[in-house]
Write a protein that holds these residues in place. Structure first.
Motif, short mmCIF file in Angstrom:
data_model
loop_
_atom_site.label_atom_id
_atom_site.label_comp_id
_atom_site.label_asym_id
_atom_site.label_seq_id
_atom_site.Cartn_x
_atom_site.Cartn_y
_atom_site.Cartn_z
N VAL A 1 4.85 54.38 1.85
CA VAL A 1 3.81 53.42 2.22
C VAL A 1 3.14 53.86 3.52
CG1 VAL A 1 3.42 51.04 3.02
CG2 VAL A 1 4.78 51.47 0.96
N ASP A 2 3.94 54.32 4.49
CA ASP A 2 3.37 54.80 5.76
C ASP A 2 2.45 56.00 5.52
OD1 ASP A 2 4.59 52.86 7.24
OD2 ASP A 2 6.28 54.11 7.89
N ARG A 3 2.89 56.94 4.68
CA ARG A 3 2.05 58.12 4.35
C ARG A 3 0.75 57.67 3.68
NH1 ARG A 3 6.90 61.31 2.89
NH2 ARG A 3 6.81 60.17 0.94
N ALA A 4 0.87 56.75 2.74
CA ALA A 4 -0.32 56.26 2.03
C ALA A 4 -1.28 55.57 2.99
CB ALA A 4 0.10 55.31 0.90
N ARG A 5 -0.74 54.76 3.92
CA ARG A 5 -1.59 54.10 4.91
C ARG A 5 -2.30 55.12 5.79
NH1 ARG A 5 2.42 49.32 6.94
NH2 ARG A 5 2.05 47.89 5.20
N HIS A 6 -1.53 56.13 6.21
CA HIS A 6 -2.09 57.17 7.06
C HIS A 6 -3.22 57.91 6.32
CE1 HIS A 6 -2.24 60.07 10.29
NE2 HIS A 6 -2.13 61.06 9.40
N GLU A 7 -2.97 58.32 5.09
CA GLU A 7 -3.99 59.01 4.30
C GLU A 7 -5.20 58.12 4.04
OE1 GLU A 7 -2.15 60.42 0.74
OE2 GLU A 7 -0.83 61.82 1.80
N LEU A 8 -4.94 56.85 3.75
CA LEU A 8 -6.02 55.91 3.52
C LEU A 8 -6.87 55.73 4.79
CD1 LEU A 8 -7.35 53.98 1.51
CD2 LEU A 8 -5.81 52.19 2.33
N GLY A 9 -6.19 55.66 5.95
CA GLY A 9 -6.91 55.54 7.23
C GLY A 9 -7.79 56.75 7.47
N GLU A 10 -7.26 57.96 7.19
CA GLU A 10 -8.06 59.18 7.36
C GLU A 10 -9.25 59.19 6.42
OE1 GLU A 10 -5.47 62.48 6.85
OE2 GLU A 10 -4.51 62.24 8.80
N THR A 11 -9.04 58.75 5.19
CA THR A 11 -10.12 58.71 4.21
C THR A 11 -11.20 57.73 4.64
OG1 THR A 11 -8.51 59.20 2.47
CG2 THR A 11 -10.65 58.35 1.77
N VAL A 12 -10.78 56.56 5.13
CA VAL A 12 -11.75 55.56 5.59
C VAL A 12 -12.53 56.09 6.79
CG1 VAL A 12 -11.95 53.29 6.66
CG2 VAL A 12 -10.52 53.59 4.64
N GLU A 13 -11.85 56.78 7.71
CA GLU A 13 -12.54 57.35 8.87
C GLU A 13 -13.56 58.40 8.45
OE1 GLU A 13 -9.81 58.86 11.74
OE2 GLU A 13 -8.84 56.92 12.05
N ALA A 14 -13.17 59.23 7.47
CA ALA A 14 -14.09 60.26 6.98
C ALA A 14 -15.31 59.62 6.32
CB ALA A 14 -13.39 61.19 6.00
N LEU A 15 -15.10 58.61 5.53
CA LEU A 15 -16.21 57.92 4.89
C LEU A 15 -17.11 57.22 5.91
CD1 LEU A 15 -14.48 56.39 1.74
CD2 LEU A 15 -16.18 58.22 1.79
N ALA A 16 -16.50 56.63 6.91
CA ALA A 16 -17.28 55.96 7.96
C ALA A 16 -18.12 56.98 8.73
CB ALA A 16 -16.36 55.20 8.89
N ALA A 17 -17.53 58.17 8.98
CA ALA A 17 -18.27 59.22 9.69
C ALA A 17 -19.46 59.69 8.86
CB ALA A 17 -17.35 60.38 10.02
N LYS A 18 -19.27 59.80 7.55
CA LYS A 18 -20.38 60.21 6.68
C LYS A 18 -21.47 59.15 6.62
CE LYS A 18 -18.14 63.42 3.53
NZ LYS A 18 -17.80 63.70 2.12
N ALA A 19 -21.09 57.91 6.71
CA ALA A 19 -22.05 56.82 6.62
C ALA A 19 -22.77 56.58 7.94
CB ALA A 19 -21.35 55.53 6.18
N ASP A 20 -22.24 57.07 9.06
CA ASP A 20 -22.85 56.85 10.37
C ASP A 20 -23.95 57.89 10.60
OD1 ASP A 20 -23.45 55.96 12.86
OD2 ASP A 20 -21.53 56.54 13.78
N VAL A 21 -25.17 57.53 10.25
CA VAL A 21 -26.29 58.46 10.33
C VAL A 21 -26.65 58.77 11.78
CG1 VAL A 21 -28.72 58.78 9.71
CG2 VAL A 21 -27.17 57.64 8.12
N LYS A 22 -26.60 57.78 12.64
CA LYS A 22 -26.94 58.01 14.04
C LYS A 22 -26.01 59.03 14.68
CE LYS A 22 -29.04 53.55 15.13
NZ LYS A 22 -28.95 52.36 15.97
N ALA A 23 -24.71 58.90 14.42
CA ALA A 23 -23.75 59.83 15.00
C ALA A 23 -23.98 61.24 14.46
CB ALA A 23 -22.33 59.38 14.70
N MET A 24 -24.29 61.34 13.16
CA MET A 24 -24.56 62.66 12.59
C MET A 24 -25.81 63.28 13.22
SD MET A 24 -23.59 61.99 8.57
CE MET A 24 -24.67 63.25 8.01
#
Length: 138
Positions: free
Chosen positions: A20-43
């Motif tokens: 569960v901890d590994r899954a949470r960690h991977e899910l957190g990384e995936t969410v961060e990556a998606l958020a980074a892709k969606a943040d147009v201003k930061a890009m």
């Protein structure tokens, strides 16, 4: 949801927690990556920063290249070549214009109603001839 059949109760609980901890960690990384892709201003900011850095680096390289002695020699040679080419072009234009002006004058004289020829050291130094090409104005 028991895993007693496989590893026992204690081992199953600890493994599940780690999974569960590994899954949470991977899910957190995936969410961060998606958020980074969606943040147009930061890009856009990142790309602008990269472009600025590249421009600074190229400007520094250009300054170093211009400051070298070899570059100054090449620039002088290039300037001499450009000056020679410009002089040749100017001479060509001047000669063509001169030629066309002379041709216009010759055409006017040839098409004139009266031609005047001046000869030196003869009995009749001036000779007029009616050509009949144009109107004779009085």
């Amino acid at each position: 949801m028991t895993t007693q059949g496989r590893h026992g109760a204690d081992a199953g609980t600890e493994e599940l927690r780690q999974e569960v901890d590994r899954a949470r960690h991977e899910l957190g990384e995936t969410v961060e990556a998606l958020a980074a892709k969606a943040d147009v201003k930061a890009m856009a900011r990142d790309r602008a920063d990269q472009a600025k850095a590249m421009a600074r680096e190229r400007a520094l390289r250009a300054r170093r290249a211009v400051a070298s002695r070899q570059a100054r020699i090449r620039a002088a040679q290039g300037g001499a070549a450009v000056a020679a080419a410009g002089a040749a072009a100017a001479l060509t234009v001047w000669m063509r214009r001169r030629r066309t002006a002379q041709a216009r004058l010759r055409r006017r004289i040839r098409n004139a109603p009266v031609q005047v020829r001046v000869r030196r050291a003869q009995r009749a130094p001036i000779r007029l001839r009616r050509t009949g090409r144009g109107p004779l104005k009085r």
